[in-house]
Design a protein around this motif. Structure first.
Motif, PDB file in Angstrom:
ATOM      1  N   ALA A  20      41.599  33.823  46.593  1.00  0.00           N
ATOM      2  CA  ALA A  20      42.937  33.652  47.154  1.00  0.00           C
ATOM      3  C   ALA A  20      43.662  32.487  46.502  1.00  0.00           C
ATOM      4  O   ALA A  20      43.053  31.518  46.039  1.00  0.00           O
ATOM      5  N   ASP A  21      45.009  32.605  46.466  1.00  0.00           N
ATOM      6  CA  ASP A  21      45.893  31.556  45.950  1.00  0.00           C
ATOM      7  C   ASP A  21      45.606  31.217  44.487  1.00  0.00           C
ATOM      8  O   ASP A  21      45.708  30.059  44.072  1.00  0.00           O
ATOM      9  N   THR A  22      45.253  32.209  43.697  1.00  0.00           N
ATOM     10  CA  THR A  22      45.027  32.010  42.264  1.00  0.00           C
ATOM     11  C   THR A  22      45.849  33.031  41.488  1.00  0.00           C
ATOM     12  O   THR A  22      46.311  34.035  42.039  1.00  0.00           O
ATOM     13  N   THR A  37      47.676  39.605  39.422  1.00  0.00           N
ATOM     14  CA  THR A  37      46.783  39.669  40.572  1.00  0.00           C
ATOM     15  C   THR A  37      45.955  38.393  40.658  1.00  0.00           C
ATOM     16  O   THR A  37      45.949  37.562  39.744  1.00  0.00           O
ATOM     17  N   ALA A  38      45.238  38.241  41.761  1.00  0.00           N
ATOM     18  CA  ALA A  38      44.374  37.071  41.931  1.00  0.00           C
ATOM     19  C   ALA A  38      43.143  37.197  41.037  1.00  0.00           C
ATOM     20  O   ALA A  38      42.746  38.300  40.641  1.00  0.00           O
TER      21      ALA A  38
END
Length: 328
Positions: free
Chosen positions: A235-237, A225-226
């Motif tokens: 987001a985007d991690t 998960t992020a």
């Protein structure tokens, strides 16, 4: 009285057969503080006060009957070769838990990792800087032994399992070799019981088969998960490593599947709940939420009478229905 004598004689004969296989005297089969696991499962092997290694996930520990045995042989399986990273990471996470559980912090923590040349060629050697960031194990705390043949790897594992200086022993095997049979795993399990330390058998790309290990876990990677922040997911991690752990064999015979996340900062597991585990509709505040009985009409009336009327002819099509029918 006669039945008890016959039962004791049968148990002693079985012990002699096991001692003949292992090359040990029958009198040494029962050691101080160690109980033999009977086929009925009534007695559980306990080495001193070691007990179990708690994973920190209450639901998983309950299914396992207390946790991962701290003085026994434990199998960790990967269904495919691409799951090797998840299997290795999960096993090293258990080693990190074992290190945190060590009562004597002054004692040096040593882990022996035994692998065959074929397994190392497929999965690679453990990366020391990555292991330190993931599990907190220092490079000088992991000893790697590479064996060209399975017989050599089994011999190293059996001899290393006797040593009390080692905190854990890992044996990584690829596939289902014939020599890794019930007798070989029984010897490893017995060595772990006598030394009071865990021995982990990593089976990469292997199918389940009968072994002496009381616990078998099937591990595969789970989507990460992020990263969570104070304002919510970033987001985007990519967050903590996640594993799908399936209990394939245990002393409680309770199946279960869990998604565990490993926190490398706190060195602990936590269970990830499914996304649809929360109720979609809130419970009514006036009355309790009781499901209706099976077959009861909830909101609509039955449509059978209306369907029956629709098949009847109309009066305009049959005017004869208005008057009496003539006869004769």
């Amino acid at each position: 009285m006669a039945s008890n004598v016959v039962a004791q004689a049968a148990v002693f004969a079985l012990r002699r057969k096991i001692a003949k296989i292992e090359g040990t005297l029958p009198e040494k089969l029962v050691a101080a503080g160690v109980a033999i696991l009977h086929p009925s499962g009534s007695a559980w092997a306990e080495a001193g006060a070691s007990g179990f290694l708690h994973t920190g996930v209450a639901r998983l520990d309950n299914v396992l009957g207390g946790g991962v045995p701290a003085a026994a042989l434990t199998e960790i399986h990967g269904g495919e070769m691409r799951d090797a990273g998840a299997v290795t990471g999960f096993a090293l996470a258990l080693a990190s838990l074992s290190r945190n559980r060590e009562p004597d912090r002054e004692k040096r923590f040593l882990v022996l990792w035994i692998g065959m040349s074929q397994a190392f060629a497929e999965t690679g050697f453990p990366h020391a800087p990555g292991l330190g960031a993931l599990t907190g194990l220092a490079p000088d705390e992991i000893i790697i032994a590479q064996a060209p043949k399975l017989t050599d790897a089994l011999w190293i594992a059996e001899e290393a399992a006797r040593l009390r200086e080692l905190s854990a022993v890992f044996l990584e095997i690829h596939g289902n070799p014939v020599r890794l049979d019930l007798t070989a795993t029984r010897r490893l399990h017995r060595r772990a019981q006598l030394a009071g330390r865990p021995v982990f058998l990593l089976r990469q790309a292997a199918r389940a088969e009968p072994t002496a290990a009381p616990l078998r876990l099937v591990v595969s990677p789970a989507p990460a998960t992020a990263r969570s922040t104070l304002t919510g997911p970033l987001a985007d991690t990519i967050g903590c490593p996640a594993f799908t752990v399936t209990v394939s064999k245990s002393r409680t015979a309770l199946p279960g599947q869990f998604i565990l996340e490993w926190n490398p900062h706190e060195r602990a597991f936590q269970e990830r709940q499914p996304e649809n585990s929360r109720p979609v509709v809130s419970a009514p505040a006036v009355r309790p939420d009781i499901s209706p009985a099976a077959g009861a009409v909830v909101a609509f009336k039955s449509a059978r009478p209306a369907a029956a009327v629709a098949h009847q002819p109309s009066r305009q099509q049959h005017p004869a229905h208005r008057g009496a029918r003539r006869t004769g």
